[in-house]
Design an enzyme around this catalytic site. Structure first.
Site, short mmCIF file in Angstrom:
data_model
loop_
_atom_site.label_atom_id
_atom_site.label_comp_id
_atom_site.label_asym_id
_atom_site.label_seq_id
_atom_site.Cartn_x
_atom_site.Cartn_y
_atom_site.Cartn_z
CG LEU A 75 -1.94 -1.21 1.19
CD1 LEU A 75 -2.83 -1.16 2.41
CD2 LEU A 75 -2.76 -1.28 -0.09
CB CYS A 76 4.48 1.94 -0.11
SG CYS A 76 4.94 1.73 1.61
CG HIS A 77 1.12 6.66 -2.19
ND1 HIS A 77 0.80 6.51 -0.86
CD2 HIS A 77 -0.03 6.95 -2.83
CE1 HIS A 77 -0.48 6.71 -0.70
NE2 HIS A 77 -1.02 6.99 -1.88
CG ASP A 128 23.31 -12.79 0.76
OD1 ASP A 128 23.13 -14.01 0.90
OD2 ASP A 128 23.64 -12.27 -0.33
#
Length: 165
Positions: A75-77, A128
């Site tokens: 839901l991020c713009h 990583d």
């Protein structure tokens, strides 16, 4: 506590309409830590890790993550960031690397999620690259440190809990 803005009147998740919000300069800073064995930190700080410059790769990964935040968080713009910085500082006395991020833009919505994505991804990248020598590393303390701009103004962890200045 304010109402949850990502839920509509029926309780369904939706992307918030920010088209009526004022364009302001918005800045967010976040931090996180990767704790590790002293020998792992020595490999990083002495430039002896066989995968190369661990901190440089983690920095680039963090910058890229900030730019891709809306691809990761539903839901991020999508935002046109004007500045992203990722600083990784070895804290030898604490056997960890501190990650500090900053995201900035002139826009209608804040950049806290972008700063958090940058810190998280930089930490994951560091893990990583070093997991072959230290599988026990711990990623901790990822949080927003400060946000500026918009209707809610300036907030910092240094201010009283939840207070705006």
């Amino acid at each position: 506590m304010s109402e949850l803005t990502h839920l509509n009147s029926e309780g369904h998740a939706h992307m918030v309409d920010v088209s009526e919000k004022e364009i302001t300069t918005r800045v967010a800073r976040a931090e996180g830590f990767v704790e590790m064995l002293p020998a792992t930190l020595a490999l990083i700080t002495q430039g002896k890790h066989n995968k190369g410059d661990v901190l440089a790769v983690a920095r680039i990964a963090g910058i890229q993550a900030a730019k891709k935040c809306s691809d990761l968080i539903p839901l991020c713009h999508p935002l046109m960031l004007s500045k992203v910085s990722v600083e990784l500082t070895p804290e030898v006395d604490l056997n960890r690397v501190r990650i500090e991020t900053m995201c900035k833009l002139n826009g209608r919505t804040g950049v806290e999620m972008e700063a958090l994505c940058a810190a998280s991804t930089a930490a994951l990248t560091l893990y990583d690259m070093c997991k072959a020598v230290d599988r026990g590393m711990t990623i901790t303390g990822i949080r927003v440190m400060e946000k500026q701009g918009g209707k809610s103004g300036h907030w910092s962890v240094d201010t009283q809990a939840g207070a705006s200045t």
